[in-house]
Design a protein around this motif. Structure first.
Motif, PDB file in Angstrom:
ATOM      1  N   ALA A 298     -13.892  14.096  -6.756  1.00 30.64           N
ATOM      2  CA  ALA A 298     -14.031  12.808  -7.444  1.00 30.64           C
ATOM      3  C   ALA A 298     -12.885  12.563  -8.424  1.00 30.64           C
ATOM      4  CB  ALA A 298     -15.368  12.754  -8.181  1.00 30.64           C
ATOM      5  N   PHE A 299     -12.275  13.630  -8.950  1.00 25.68           N
ATOM      6  CA  PHE A 299     -11.150  13.456  -9.875  1.00 25.68           C
ATOM      7  C   PHE A 299     -10.024  12.659  -9.231  1.00 25.68           C
ATOM      8  CE2 PHE A 299      -9.766  17.216  -7.569  1.00 25.68           C
ATOM      9  CZ  PHE A 299      -8.391  17.052  -7.459  1.00 25.68           C
ATOM     10  N   SER A 300      -9.836  12.827  -7.920  1.00 24.03           N
ATOM     11  CA  SER A 300      -8.791  12.097  -7.214  1.00 24.03           C
ATOM     12  C   SER A 300      -9.118  10.610  -7.137  1.00 24.03           C
ATOM     13  CB  SER A 300      -8.621  12.675  -5.802  1.00 24.03           C
ATOM     14  OG  SER A 300      -7.681  11.931  -5.056  1.00 24.03           O
ATOM     15  N   LEU A 301     -10.378  10.303  -6.870  1.00 20.92           N
ATOM     16  CA  LEU A 301     -10.807   8.901  -6.764  1.00 20.92           C
ATOM     17  C   LEU A 301     -10.803   8.238  -8.137  1.00 20.92           C
ATOM     18  CD1 LEU A 301     -13.775   9.469  -4.291  1.00 20.92           C
ATOM     19  CD2 LEU A 301     -11.359   9.091  -3.771  1.00 20.92           C
ATOM     20  N   ASP A 302     -11.187   8.980  -9.176  1.00 19.28           N
ATOM     21  CA  ASP A 302     -11.119   8.442 -10.540  1.00 19.28           C
ATOM     22  C   ASP A 302      -9.684   8.072 -10.894  1.00 19.28           C
ATOM     23  OD1 ASP A 302     -13.866   8.790 -11.024  1.00 19.28           O
ATOM     24  OD2 ASP A 302     -13.572  10.853 -11.698  1.00 19.28           O
ATOM     25  N   SER A 303      -8.744   8.926 -10.526  1.00 15.94           N
ATOM     26  CA  SER A 303      -7.337   8.670 -10.832  1.00 15.94           C
ATOM     27  C   SER A 303      -6.829   7.439 -10.084  1.00 15.94           C
ATOM     28  CB  SER A 303      -6.494   9.897 -10.455  1.00 15.94           C
ATOM     29  OG  SER A 303      -5.116   9.624 -10.616  1.00 15.94           O
ATOM     30  N   LEU A 304      -7.164   7.345  -8.807  1.00 12.14           N
ATOM     31  CA  LEU A 304      -6.738   6.196  -8.005  1.00 12.14           C
ATOM     32  C   LEU A 304      -7.281   4.902  -8.585  1.00 12.14           C
ATOM     33  CD1 LEU A 304      -5.424   5.111  -5.330  1.00 12.14           C
ATOM     34  CD2 LEU A 304      -7.684   5.401  -4.290  1.00 12.14           C
ATOM     35  N   ALA A 305      -8.572   4.904  -8.913  1.00 10.02           N
ATOM     36  CA  ALA A 305      -9.190   3.702  -9.461  1.00 10.02           C
ATOM     37  C   ALA A 305      -8.583   3.325 -10.805  1.00 10.02           C
ATOM     38  CB  ALA A 305     -10.695   3.904  -9.590  1.00 10.02           C
ATOM     39  N   GLY A 306      -8.318   4.321 -11.637  1.00 10.12           N
ATOM     40  CA  GLY A 306      -7.731   4.051 -12.939  1.00 10.12           C
ATOM     41  C   GLY A 306      -6.321   3.513 -12.858  1.00 10.12           C
ATOM     42  N   ALA A 307      -5.554   3.998 -11.891  1.00  9.15           N
ATOM     43  CA  ALA A 307      -4.154   3.570 -11.759  1.00  9.15           C
ATOM     44  C   ALA A 307      -4.045   2.095 -11.376  1.00  9.15           C
ATOM     45  CB  ALA A 307      -3.434   4.439 -10.734  1.00  9.15           C
ATOM     46  N   PHE A 308      -5.039   1.584 -10.639  1.00  5.71           N
ATOM     47  CA  PHE A 308      -4.966   0.205 -10.139  1.00  5.71           C
ATOM     48  C   PHE A 308      -6.165  -0.625 -10.600  1.00  5.71           C
ATOM     49  CE2 PHE A 308      -2.687   2.913  -7.081  1.00  5.71           C
ATOM     50  CZ  PHE A 308      -1.441   2.310  -7.098  1.00  5.71           C
ATOM     51  N   ARG A 313      -8.276  -4.588  -5.049  1.00  3.74           N
ATOM     52  CA  ARG A 313      -8.297  -3.267  -4.424  1.00  3.74           C
ATOM     53  C   ARG A 313      -9.162  -3.269  -3.163  1.00  3.74           C
ATOM     54  NH1 ARG A 313     -10.435  -0.249  -9.681  1.00  3.74           N
ATOM     55  NH2 ARG A 313     -11.798  -2.069  -9.554  1.00  3.74           N
ATOM     56  N   PHE A 314      -8.574  -2.825  -2.063  1.00  2.45           N
ATOM     57  CA  PHE A 314      -9.268  -2.761  -0.784  1.00  2.45           C
ATOM     58  C   PHE A 314      -9.005  -1.397  -0.155  1.00  2.45           C
ATOM     59  CE2 PHE A 314      -8.188  -7.120  -1.703  1.00  2.45           C
ATOM     60  CZ  PHE A 314      -9.328  -7.825  -1.393  1.00  2.45           C
ATOM     61  N   GLY A 315      -9.990  -0.870   0.575  1.00  3.48           N
ATOM     62  CA  GLY A 315      -9.788   0.449   1.154  1.00  3.48           C
ATOM     63  C   GLY A 315     -10.672   0.740   2.351  1.00  3.48           C
ATOM     64  N   TYR A 329     -18.270   6.058  -3.498  1.00  6.74           N
ATOM     65  CA  TYR A 329     -17.770   6.304  -4.846  1.00  6.74           C
ATOM     66  C   TYR A 329     -16.762   5.221  -5.248  1.00  6.74           C
ATOM     67  CZ  TYR A 329     -16.457   9.159  -8.911  1.00  6.74           C
ATOM     68  OH  TYR A 329     -16.238   9.627 -10.185  1.00  6.74           O
ATOM     69  N   LEU A 330     -15.811   4.916  -4.352  1.00  7.61           N
ATOM     70  CA  LEU A 330     -14.830   3.875  -4.660  1.00  7.61           C
ATOM     71  C   LEU A 330     -15.498   2.509  -4.777  1.00  7.61           C
ATOM     72  CD1 LEU A 330     -11.762   4.912  -2.457  1.00  7.61           C
ATOM     73  CD2 LEU A 330     -11.935   4.968  -4.954  1.00  7.61           C
ATOM     74  N   ALA A 331     -16.506   2.256  -3.954  1.00  9.06           N
ATOM     75  CA  ALA A 331     -17.231   0.984  -4.054  1.00  9.06           C
ATOM     76  C   ALA A 331     -17.904   0.857  -5.415  1.00  9.06           C
ATOM     77  CB  ALA A 331     -18.258   0.879  -2.935  1.00  9.06           C
ATOM     78  N   ASP A 332     -18.473   1.946  -5.911  1.00  6.59           N
ATOM     79  CA  ASP A 332     -19.106   1.931  -7.233  1.00  6.59           C
ATOM     80  C   ASP A 332     -18.084   1.695  -8.333  1.00  6.59           C
ATOM     81  OD1 ASP A 332     -21.589   2.376  -6.133  1.00  6.59           O
ATOM     82  OD2 ASP A 332     -21.581   4.539  -6.508  1.00  6.59           O
ATOM     83  N   LEU A 333     -16.828   2.059  -8.081  1.00  6.47           N
ATOM     84  CA  LEU A 333     -15.758   1.846  -9.058  1.00  6.47           C
ATOM     85  C   LEU A 333     -15.108   0.473  -8.922  1.00  6.47           C
ATOM     86  CD1 LEU A 333     -14.011   5.357  -9.029  1.00  6.47           C
ATOM     87  CD2 LEU A 333     -15.545   4.421 -10.767  1.00  6.47           C
ATOM     88  N   GLY A 334     -15.653  -0.375  -8.057  1.00  7.79           N
ATOM     89  CA  GLY A 334     -15.172  -1.751  -7.963  1.00  7.79           C
ATOM     90  C   GLY A 334     -14.263  -2.058  -6.797  1.00  7.79           C
TER      91      GLY A 334
END
Length: 501
Positions: A298-308, A313-315, A329-334
């Motif tokens: 999850a640390f990787s996804l947190d970093s990706l979401a924070g950077a952008f 954001r689409f994935g 997880y990414l959906a929950d982060l917006g």
């Protein structure tokens, strides 16, 4: 009851309610805990009044702390994780420490959420005296107060006064632990004068003890990895801002395409800097953000979401993003995670995408499971052509492997298919459809600089790529790749115009 007396009673009742509510809220907050995934661990977060951030790493590694982080401190107790050895674990800590912003923000968010939850519960408890006062009514309140002068009333009052003490039980004491035998020492003092540390880590404190002494080699190795990682990616991010990439012109929208990050959070700020140099406002993630798709990543996804966090954001999930964890997880982060249904794109066109079917737990098409790669590609083409029949041709198909969009291109229903997966940049390749129309396919290299499914490191393990896609009037009009080489140098591909239609 006269008006002054009513005001006095109301003021006393309000004061009692506020004091009770604040006391309960503070107690609940300081005795609360929350388990989250942090730095790859199941981590228990506990707020404290010490003002320090203490990380308890377990029996094999020394604890460490950051002094004076704010009015509220925090204790982080690291639990289970997935790792092959202690050396690899310490190395991972060093990589994450090189860019800890996402993890720090996550802890702050958790603590704030705990404080809000405690405040709401405290408010509820604080309103109890008000509710009881109103429910009793004037007559019963008079009887209650007169009863306090009786023997039973005095016993009841005594029990109410003793009850908090019985709950608190301050006379209980805990045994001395091995943890308490250690002393806090700054990292600078611990490693000695013969080792030069980065300025920002010198004041970090570690708890010394018998195990800590044996762990000195690991600590020095972690500091070295941290220093090399931070220097490489900081230098790369600064250099990315100066790259001679084609910038968006009036009426154009630029999207940044990333893929195959494989946990390399160091590249996130670099990718962001490249996008900013081109005027990008959209990020398209073609998947494989992790190596296994497990919660510890999850640390990787947190970093990706924070950077952008302030971009559109689409994935989609890649074949290494096993299961549904990454997408959810990414959906929950917006993030807008594409699921086979067309969506409106920020550039004015239509965007379509779907997770890679080869990932365990994926390959679903709405309610149907067990579809092959070819079958998912056919369904994707059906969806794209259905949109085209309605007079709104799909401008972009986002997938992990561009081959998944081959059938949609062959039928002439899409302008552009983009993906990753191969870790090698390819395209643009023009594909003529059955109706004579032209679409393009484009494959991004590995944004994480991954060798196989491993990218986390003090620098990319192989050249790291991102792509810039320019749109105008709702359609793609140009493509450009940018590559960070393993020695820190840059290659910028030529801007290639495309004319789908």
């Amino acid at each position: 009851m006269t008006l002054p007396r009513r005001l006095l009673v109301g003021a006393l009742l309000a004061a009692l309610s506020i004091v009770l509510g604040l006391t309960v809220a503070a107690s609940l907050f300081l005795n609360s805990s929350r388990t989250v995934v942090l730095v790859g661990h199941d981590t228990v977060v506990r707020p404290t009044m010490a003002g320090d951030a203490v990380v308890q790493t377990g029996p094999l590694l020394p604890d460490f702390r950051f002094r004076d982080v704010g009015p509220i401190g925090v204790t982080l107790t690291l639990g289970k994780t997935e790792v092959g050895s202690v050396d690899k674990l310490v190395e991972r800590y060093a990589y994450i420490a090189g860019d800890p912003t996402a993890q720090v923000d996550k802890v702050q968010g958790v603590v704030v959420d705990m404080a809000v939850a405690a405040a709401v519960r405290g408010l509820g408890i604080g309103l109890v005296p008000v509710a009881v006062f109103l429910l009793l009514g004037r007559h019963r309140r008079g009887q209650l107060f007169r009863g306090l002068g009786t023997r039973q009333g005095l016993v009841a009052l005594g029990l109410l006064l003793v009850l908090p003490l019985l709950v608190w039980q301050p006379w209980q004491s805990s045994e001395e632990t091995q943890e308490e035998q250690g002393e806090w020492q700054t990292l600078d003092d611990f490693v000695g004068a013969d080792v030069v540390l980065p300025d920002e880590v010198r004041d970090i404190e570690i708890r010394t003890g018998p195990v800590t002494t044996e762990s000195k080699r690991l600590v020095l190795s972690a500091v070295d990895t941290y220093d090399r990682s931070k220097e490489f990616y900081s230098t790369a991010a600064d250099g990315a801002a100066e790259l001679d990439v084609r910038a968006a012109e009036e009426g154009e929208t630029v999207a940044l395409l990333v893929s195959d990050r494989h946990d390399n959070i160091g590249m996130d700020r670099v990718a962001r800097a490249i996008g900013e140099a081109a005027g990008a406002t959209v990020v398209l993630d073609a998947g494989d953000d992790t190596s296994t798709g497990q919660p510890w990543e999850a640390f990787s996804l947190d970093s990706l979401a924070g950077a952008f966090d302030d971009w559109d954001r689409f994935g989609v999930a890649g074949n290494h993003d096993h299961g549904t964890f990454v997408s959810s997880y990414l959906a929950d982060l917006g993030w807008t995670m594409l699921d086979g249904e067309p969506v409106d794109a920020p550039w004015g066109g239509t965007l379509l995408g779907v997770d890679d079917p080869r990932s365990s737990g994926l390959g679903n098409w709405r309610e149907e499971s067990g579809l092959s790669f070819t079958e998912v590609g056919d369904r994707l083409a059906d969806a794209a052509c259905s949109v085209a029949e309605d007079g709104d041709r799909v401008s972009t198909v986002l997938v992990h492997d561009a081959n998944l969009g081959r059938e949609a291109l062959a039928r002439g229903c899409v302008d552009l298919v983009v993906g990753g997966h191969t870790h090698v940049q390819a395209g643009p390749e023009a594909v003529e459809g059955e109706d004579g129309s032209t679409g393009y396919t484009w494959t991004n290299g590995t944004t994480g600089g991954a060798a196989y499914a491993i990218a986390l490191g003090s620098k990319p393990r192989r050249d790291a790529d991102v792509s810039l896609i320019t749109y105008a009037d709702g359609r793609p009009v140009g493509l450009q790749w940018v590559r960070l080489r393993t020695d820190g140098s840059w290659l910028v591909g030529d801007y290639t115009p495309v004319e789908p239609g």
